[in-house]
Design an enzyme around this catalytic site. Structure first.
Site, PDB file in Angstrom:
ATOM      1  N   VAL A 156      17.072 -24.742 -38.579  1.00 16.43           N
ATOM      2  CA  VAL A 156      16.006 -25.624 -38.096  1.00 16.43           C
ATOM      3  C   VAL A 156      16.524 -27.066 -38.147  1.00 16.43           C
ATOM      4  O   VAL A 156      17.173 -27.454 -39.135  1.00 16.43           O
ATOM      5  CB  VAL A 156      14.760 -25.508 -39.003  1.00 16.43           C
ATOM      6  CG1 VAL A 156      13.627 -26.380 -38.472  1.00 16.43           C
ATOM      7  CG2 VAL A 156      14.318 -24.057 -39.141  1.00 16.43           C
ATOM      8  N   GLY A 178      10.574 -33.029 -42.224  1.00 11.72           N
ATOM      9  CA  GLY A 178      11.084 -31.705 -41.877  1.00 11.72           C
ATOM     10  C   GLY A 178       9.987 -30.667 -41.692  1.00 11.72           C
ATOM     11  O   GLY A 178       8.915 -30.937 -41.127  1.00 11.72           O
ATOM     12  N   ASP A 233       7.943 -34.651 -58.700  1.00 10.77           N
ATOM     13  CA  ASP A 233       9.202 -33.899 -58.672  1.00 10.77           C
ATOM     14  C   ASP A 233       8.828 -32.468 -59.047  1.00 10.77           C
ATOM     15  O   ASP A 233       8.398 -32.211 -60.179  1.00 10.77           O
ATOM     16  CB  ASP A 233      10.189 -34.492 -59.681  1.00 10.77           C
ATOM     17  CG  ASP A 233      11.528 -33.774 -59.638  1.00 10.77           C
ATOM     18  OD1 ASP A 233      11.568 -32.583 -59.250  1.00 10.77           O
ATOM     19  OD2 ASP A 233      12.541 -34.397 -60.011  1.00 10.77           O
ATOM     20  N   TYR A 270      22.044 -21.181 -53.231  1.00  9.39           N
ATOM     21  CA  TYR A 270      20.934 -21.294 -52.278  1.00  9.39           C
ATOM     22  C   TYR A 270      20.523 -19.911 -51.779  1.00  9.39           C
ATOM     23  O   TYR A 270      19.338 -19.556 -51.762  1.00  9.39           O
ATOM     24  CB  TYR A 270      21.362 -22.185 -51.106  1.00  9.39           C
ATOM     25  CG  TYR A 270      20.285 -22.389 -50.058  1.00  9.39           C
ATOM     26  CD1 TYR A 270      19.360 -23.418 -50.179  1.00  9.39           C
ATOM     27  CD2 TYR A 270      20.191 -21.550 -48.944  1.00  9.39           C
ATOM     28  CE1 TYR A 270      18.369 -23.610 -49.221  1.00  9.39           C
ATOM     29  CE2 TYR A 270      19.211 -21.731 -47.981  1.00  9.39           C
ATOM     30  CZ  TYR A 270      18.299 -22.768 -48.117  1.00  9.39           C
ATOM     31  OH  TYR A 270      17.321 -22.948 -47.162  1.00  9.39           O
TER      32      TYR A 270
HETATM   33  P1  NDP Z   1      14.389 -31.326 -45.700  1.00 11.08           P
HETATM   34  O1  NDP Z   1      15.618 -31.649 -46.481  1.00 11.08           O
HETATM   35  O2  NDP Z   1      14.061 -32.101 -44.483  1.00 11.08           O
HETATM   36  O3  NDP Z   1      13.113 -31.327 -46.641  1.00 11.08           O
HETATM   37  C1  NDP Z   1      13.142 -30.936 -47.966  1.00 11.08           C
HETATM   38  C2  NDP Z   1      11.803 -31.279 -48.576  1.00 11.08           C
HETATM   39  O4  NDP Z   1      11.762 -30.851 -49.945  1.00 11.08           O
HETATM   40  C3  NDP Z   1      11.517 -32.766 -48.563  1.00 11.08           C
HETATM   41  O5  NDP Z   1      10.159 -32.949 -48.290  1.00 11.08           O
HETATM   42  C4  NDP Z   1      11.844 -33.172 -49.980  1.00 11.08           C
HETATM   43  O6  NDP Z   1      11.162 -34.368 -50.340  1.00 11.08           O
HETATM   44  C5  NDP Z   1      11.340 -31.957 -50.735  1.00 11.08           C
HETATM   45  N1  NDP Z   1      11.931 -31.829 -52.069  1.00 11.08           N
HETATM   46  C6  NDP Z   1      13.204 -31.510 -52.386  1.00 11.08           C
HETATM   47  N2  NDP Z   1      13.379 -31.529 -53.718  1.00 11.08           N
HETATM   48  C7  NDP Z   1      12.177 -31.868 -54.250  1.00 11.08           C
HETATM   49  C8  NDP Z   1      11.716 -32.076 -55.573  1.00 11.08           C
HETATM   50  N3  NDP Z   1      12.530 -31.916 -56.651  1.00 11.08           N
HETATM   51  N4  NDP Z   1      10.430 -32.424 -55.770  1.00 11.08           N
HETATM   52  C9  NDP Z   1       9.601 -32.581 -54.716  1.00 11.08           C
HETATM   53  N5  NDP Z   1       9.975 -32.382 -53.435  1.00 11.08           N
HETATM   54  C10 NDP Z   1      11.256 -32.049 -53.207  1.00 11.08           C
HETATM   55  O7  NDP Z   1      14.581 -29.774 -45.345  1.00 11.08           O
HETATM   56  P2  NDP Z   1      13.718 -28.744 -44.500  1.00 11.08           P
HETATM   57  O8  NDP Z   1      12.458 -29.310 -44.006  1.00 11.08           O
HETATM   58  O9  NDP Z   1      14.641 -28.126 -43.545  1.00 11.08           O
HETATM   59  O10 NDP Z   1      13.444 -27.670 -45.652  1.00 11.08           O
HETATM   60  C11 NDP Z   1      12.160 -27.228 -46.013  1.00 11.08           C
HETATM   61  C12 NDP Z   1      12.283 -25.827 -46.568  1.00 11.08           C
HETATM   62  O11 NDP Z   1      12.788 -24.962 -45.555  1.00 11.08           O
HETATM   63  C13 NDP Z   1      13.260 -25.681 -47.741  1.00 11.08           C
HETATM   64  O12 NDP Z   1      12.734 -24.783 -48.695  1.00 11.08           O
HETATM   65  C14 NDP Z   1      14.495 -25.075 -47.089  1.00 11.08           C
HETATM   66  O13 NDP Z   1      15.284 -24.360 -48.000  1.00 11.08           O
HETATM   67  C15 NDP Z   1      13.856 -24.188 -46.054  1.00 11.08           C
HETATM   68  N6  NDP Z   1      14.733 -23.782 -44.961  1.00 11.08           N
HETATM   69  C16 NDP Z   1      15.264 -24.705 -44.119  1.00 11.08           C
HETATM   70  C17 NDP Z   1      16.100 -24.298 -43.089  1.00 11.08           C
HETATM   71  C18 NDP Z   1      16.728 -25.255 -42.125  1.00 11.08           C
HETATM   72  O14 NDP Z   1      17.548 -24.821 -41.309  1.00 11.08           O
HETATM   73  N7  NDP Z   1      16.380 -26.538 -42.142  1.00 11.08           N
HETATM   74  C19 NDP Z   1      16.426 -22.876 -42.884  1.00 11.08           C
HETATM   75  C20 NDP Z   1      15.780 -22.001 -43.821  1.00 11.08           C
HETATM   76  C21 NDP Z   1      14.955 -22.449 -44.809  1.00 11.08           C
HETATM   77  P3  NDP Z   1      11.822 -35.500 -51.309  1.00 11.08           P
HETATM   78  O15 NDP Z   1      13.311 -35.434 -51.110  1.00 11.08           O
HETATM   79  O16 NDP Z   1      11.201 -36.778 -50.905  1.00 11.08           O
HETATM   80  O17 NDP Z   1      11.418 -35.080 -52.680  1.00 11.08           O
END
Ligand code: NDP
Length: 254
Positions: free
Chosen positions: A192, A21, A65, A159
């Site tokens: 996104v 992402g 984590d 959220y």
């Molecule tokens: P994804 O779900 O694709 O990615 C989320 C990421 O966070 C992954 O890399 C995941 O890795 C990591 N993650 C989640 N929980 C943990 C944890 N406990 N420890 C370590 N890593 C963690 O979402 P996006 O790329 O879309 O989101 C990225 C950021 O952008 C977030 O903060 C989201 O709130 C923000 N955002 C996204 C929007 C959208 O429309 N997509 C809009 C606005 C903001 P893994 O699960 O392997 O741990």
């Protein structure tokens, strides 16, 4: 050269959620801009594996984590171990969950706030302590338009509250460290294309509502968020601190 101000040569970055992402797009772009990056997430993805194999000098990954209270200290130590300094932190890891306010239980509340607010707070705290020793750095937090508006049609109160808190944390950190060489900014993406939104994008009704409410009439690609993050992380934004850069295709204009 003016364009060199957008580069991160000789800089090191810690990027949470760097395996897919938005975080992966930021990692790719920062690497191309000259940075060496410590990426972290709970799981490894094929895209991350390929990136690590392609550029072993540029990237390291550690499994972590971010909700573990010691994660911040471990991640800063891992970055120093790998590259010697920590110049840029991107607090990107995040999770979402939908539900009515009156039915949103404690486990869900802890999960959202623990990942989206407490973890970035702790990780930034550890990173800033190191940046103070080094004499400066930049922090880019990932907020959201959800920090400003109630999304529709999905309800996601925790959220939204977590992202509003990240925006305020950003501004307050910026105020505190502006005189000590540390700039703190955030990006606030609209919708996104990523794993987080794929269910909504696949849902015809949600897709229609999200698209109709985005004046540009489309969702963003993660790379478009990475461009914003690079601007805020690099010397190109040298006089910018405490800013929440909204990148939402116009969603919050109406
Ligand atoms: P994804 O779900 O694709 O990615 C989320 C990421 O966070 C992954 O890399 C995941 O890795 C990591 N993650 C989640 N929980 C943990 C944890 N406990 N420890 C370590 N890593 C963690 O979402 P996006 O790329 O879309 O989101 C990225 C950021 O952008 C977030 O903060 C989201 O709130 C923000 N955002 C996204 C929007 C959208 O429309 N997509 C809009 C606005 C903001 P893994 O699960 O392997 O741990």
């Amino acid at each position: 050269m003016p364009l060199d101000q957008f580069r991160l040569d000789r800089k090191t970055a810690l990027i949470t959620g760097g395996n897919r992402g938005i975080g992966l797009a930021i990692a790719r772009l920062f690497g191309e801009a000259g940075a060496r990056c410590l990426l972290t997430s709970r799981s490894e993805t094929p895209e991350l594996t390929a990136l690590l194999e392609e550029h072993p000098d540029r990237y390291r990954w550690v499994q972590e984590d971010v909700t573990d209270p010691e994660a911040g200290a471990r991640l800063v130590a891992a970055t120093l171990d790998a590259f010697g300094t920590l110049d840029v932190l991107v607090n990107n890891a995040g999770v979402a969950a939908n539900g009515n306010f009156h039915e949103f239980d404690d486990a869900q509340l802890d999960y959202i706030m623990g990942t989206n607010l407490i973890a970035p707070f702790r990780i930034a705290r550890a990173a800033v302590a190191q940046m103070l020793k080094q004499g400066g750095g930049t922090v880019v937090n990932v907020g959201s338009i959800s920090g400003y508006v109630a999304n529709k049609p999905q309800l996601q109160v925790a959220y939204n509250a977590s992202k509003a808190a990240i925006h305020q944390m950003t501004k307050t950190m910026a105020f505190e460290y502006a005189g000590r060489g540390i700039r703190v900014n955030a990006i606030a993406p609209g919708y996104v294309v990523s794993d987080m939104t794929k269910g909504g994008i696949a849902n015809a009704e949600w897709n229609r509502i999200w698209t109709e409410n985005t004046p540009m009439g489309r969702f963003a690609e993660p790379e478009e968020m990475a461009n914003c993050a690079l601007f805020l992380a690099s010397p190109a934004s040298s006089y910018v601190t405490g800013e929440i850069l909204v990148a939402d295709g116009g969603y919050t204009t109406h």
